[in-house]
Design a protein around this motif. Structure first.
Motif, PDB file in Angstrom:
ATOM      1  N   VAL A  89       6.786  70.227  15.839  1.00 32.39           N
ATOM      2  CA  VAL A  89       5.762  70.419  16.859  1.00 32.39           C
ATOM      3  C   VAL A  89       5.612  71.894  17.189  1.00 32.39           C
TER       4      VAL A  89
ATOM      5  N   ARG B  60      18.218  56.758  31.300  1.00 31.15           N
ATOM      6  CA  ARG B  60      16.978  57.217  30.678  1.00 31.15           C
ATOM      7  C   ARG B  60      17.128  58.686  30.314  1.00 31.15           C
ATOM      8  N   MET B  61      16.910  58.981  29.038  1.00 32.10           N
ATOM      9  CA  MET B  61      17.047  60.344  28.526  1.00 32.10           C
ATOM     10  C   MET B  61      15.676  60.713  27.986  1.00 32.10           C
ATOM     11  N   GLU B  62      15.090  61.755  28.527  1.00 29.82           N
ATOM     12  CA  GLU B  62      13.683  61.991  28.209  1.00 29.82           C
ATOM     13  C   GLU B  62      13.412  63.453  27.917  1.00 29.82           C
ATOM     14  N   GLY B  63      12.925  63.723  26.715  1.00 30.42           N
ATOM     15  CA  GLY B  63      12.470  65.062  26.388  1.00 30.42           C
ATOM     16  C   GLY B  63      11.116  65.314  27.027  1.00 30.42           C
ATOM     17  N   PHE B  64      10.875  66.552  27.394  1.00 26.35           N
ATOM     18  CA  PHE B  64       9.582  66.845  28.023  1.00 26.35           C
ATOM     19  C   PHE B  64       9.241  68.301  27.742  1.00 26.35           C
TER      20      PHE B  64
ATOM     21  N   ASP C 144       2.761  69.520  28.886  1.00 26.17           N
ATOM     22  CA  ASP C 144       2.183  68.205  29.191  1.00 26.17           C
ATOM     23  C   ASP C 144       1.872  68.043  30.673  1.00 26.17           C
TER      24      ASP C 144
ATOM     25  N   VAL D 245      15.588  66.205  29.312  1.00 26.90           N
ATOM     26  CA  VAL D 245      16.002  67.066  28.207  1.00 26.90           C
ATOM     27  C   VAL D 245      14.985  68.189  28.031  1.00 26.90           C
ATOM     28  N   CYS D 246      15.366  69.351  28.531  1.00 28.16           N
ATOM     29  CA  CYS D 246      14.512  70.535  28.485  1.00 28.16           C
ATOM     30  C   CYS D 246      14.751  71.311  27.199  1.00 28.16           C
ATOM     31  N   GLY D 247      16.014  71.398  26.801  1.00 25.10           N
ATOM     32  CA  GLY D 247      16.374  72.133  25.595  1.00 25.10           C
ATOM     33  C   GLY D 247      17.840  71.908  25.282  1.00 25.10           C
ATOM     34  N   MET D 248      18.271  72.428  24.151  1.00 23.05           N
ATOM     35  CA  MET D 248      19.674  72.291  23.738  1.00 23.05           C
ATOM     36  C   MET D 248      20.113  73.604  23.094  1.00 23.05           C
TER      37      MET D 248
END
Lengths: 347, 347
Positions: free
Chosen positions: B71, B282-286, B290, B255-258
């Motif tokens: 992406v 709940r684990m959510e990338g964003f 968006d 989950v903002c980054g790693m």
């Protein structure tokens, strides 16, 4: 008076905490005794004659030695297992249950159970479908598939759905529910027989035998050239790792279970989690128990669908409590085809 | 006529695709030339004089060799980097931008940029705050903290919040936003100086230096005896693995980054994902992108909070484009204290 005499009560007992893959010898059959009457001093108590017990993978998690707090109640060595089942009420001091009622919910792995927490029992209203279905499509696995797909994953028409352990108690329903929602559905399973079942009986668009795929990433790319919108996760480990690489932007992973990991001393590491960031993937654990308020709505969908043949359900039925240990253990080698349950007694 | 003469344009160029930790020598400063006027034939084009550029960890992902679809747009060796920044419009053929406007959004790592996709530029309305803040609290990192905490994690008063990379561009805001929501907030960072900053300037309830903790699980247990409701994930790897063990039922991981994983050839395996099932996590990338429709609402919260001193923001400012390579590379050893940015020119 009837019930005053004690009768024998066959039980499935945990010998000791389990490490690694469970073996039949981790369990044993013993015979105790029970009076077929709720003691008069016991309020809100129900005596059950158990008809079916349900073999579910999560039970393995309850067989381990408790090492840190868990949301699951651990089994105690020397005591019978308990879990979901179907039963008939023989006696009750609880106002909601009366003699002759059929119920599904938590009972013991034994012929008769004295239940002091009957809030975990749901009365069966529809008896014009197979009673055993209340261990599967009409019970916890059915609600798991329904909640995990419709509530957690919110499928849209035309989306790409992948289900692992797809011929199992839950997976076979996820696939059929996803087809009802207008999705393209692919399942993975562990034998040719199961793959055929998925494609020819359960209405999946495609399926593959994960044991015969040297490269799961490549298998998923072949089945999903456009990527995966929804992954219904039943297995964890290597499959999850490969799925992450193939998820689409704003994909959803409904995490029902990770059965490939339950018997490992240390679960496998998943190293593709960075996919979650860039693709904004939502990965969500869930449990049917959080969604039982939707059970009436669920029945409105599923009872007619069963009667009209729009949804089918494959069961693998073991006969008699003495065969329960083998039935349970067999889940972890994939011996069962469809929902594994055990007949304890005829109604 | 003004602008017809070409002027020199210093640029930060990617030498070659990066493997492992980026080095200053992966980048070089070159000087090209540019006319300070949008060519008359170019519609909807904006010429920017760049004032600030923003050093963000995700840029590392764009420096790798493209090996599978992503992406993120990969950088091209021999071309200047691009990313978030603050700039002044020198010339424009786009109706929404006129000479003299201040904007933030995507520009190049160079003195002047000719932008043919100005839809990624947002006009700056509030100039009574430091202009550099539009690379941080009032730009992408601010929206990241806001969306990740309020939209993705939905904090409730009294909940327990953990933030990693807590003194960074995003983390320092997550902590302050969580305090505004009435949460208990703990941060981790990589030096005593940063830990002091978290506790004494940024209002965190507690903080620890992860480099001095031999056992992250134990550190989290000490800081969160009741467990963690919300984890704002910036680092991944070992920290995520330890956090999973300490999450509470119905916990959320935004989950903002790693960042700990970006320079590894193979990311670390995370083996505690089974926690997601039992605890229904709940684990959510964003991504902030968006949520930009919320930017006006965000400014309504944050501009007054800055002016009233209710929110503070720590910046680490490098002077001059020639120092941009060191500033960017420094992110990955944690050399920066607070939001890292580079001053390209004064307004």
């Amino acid at each position: 008076m009837a019930g005053e005499e004690a009768v024998s009560n066959k039980q499935v007992i945990l010998n000791d905490y389990v490490t690694g893959f469970p073996k039949e010898s981790d369990l044993k059959i013993t015979t105790g005794s029970i009076k077929l009457k709720v003691p008069e001093s016991s309020k809100d108590t129900v005596l059950l004659k158990n008809l079916y017990i349900s073999c579910d993978p999560y039970l393995r998690l309850r067989m381990s030695k408790p090492d840190r707090p868990s949301v699951f109640a651990f089994f105690k060595p020397g005591s019978p297992l308990d879990g979901y089942g179907v039963a008939k009420v023989l006696d009750s001091t609880h106002p909601n249950y009366k003699k002759g009622d059929l119920v599904w919910g938590f009972n013991g792995w034994e012929e008769y159970s004295l239940i002091t927490s009957p809030q975990l029992l749901i009365k069966i209203q529809h008896t014009d479908v197979p009673l055993s279905y209340y261990t599967g499509i009409l019970g916890m696995p059915g609600m798991t598939a329904y909640a995990g797909l419709y509530e957690v994953s919110a499928p849209k028409k035309g989306e790409y759905v992948f289900v692992s352990a797809a011929s199992g108690a839950v997976g076979q329903l996820v696939g059929q529910f996803a087809k009802l929602a207008g999705c393209y559905v692919v399942g993975s399973a562990g034998s040719k027989q199961k793959v055929d079942l998925l494609k020819n009986k359960l209405g999946f668009d495609d399926a593959f035998n994960y044991k015969e795929e040297p490269d799961l990433d490549a298998a998923l790319k072949r089945c999903f050239p456009e990527g995966i919108d929804i992954y219904f996760e039943n297995v964890g480990g290597k499959m999850l790792n490969a799925v992450l690489l193939n998820m689409r932007v704003h994909g959803r992973i409904a995490v029902c279970g990770m059965v490939s990991q339950y018997n490992l001393e240390k679960p496998e590491g998943v190293n593709n989690l960075m996919q979650i960031v860039g693709k904004r993937i939502r990965m969500e654990g869930f449990a049917a128990g959080d969604y039982y308020h939707l059970y009436p709505k669920f029945l409105e969908l599923v009872i007619p669908a069963i009667k009209e043949g729009k949804i089918v359900y494959v069961e693998d039925i073991a006969e008699g409590l003495e065969n329960a240990p083998a039935a349970l253990v067999g889940l972890f080698s994939g011996r069962n085809v469809g929902k594994q349950l055990v007949v304890v007694a005829q109604e």
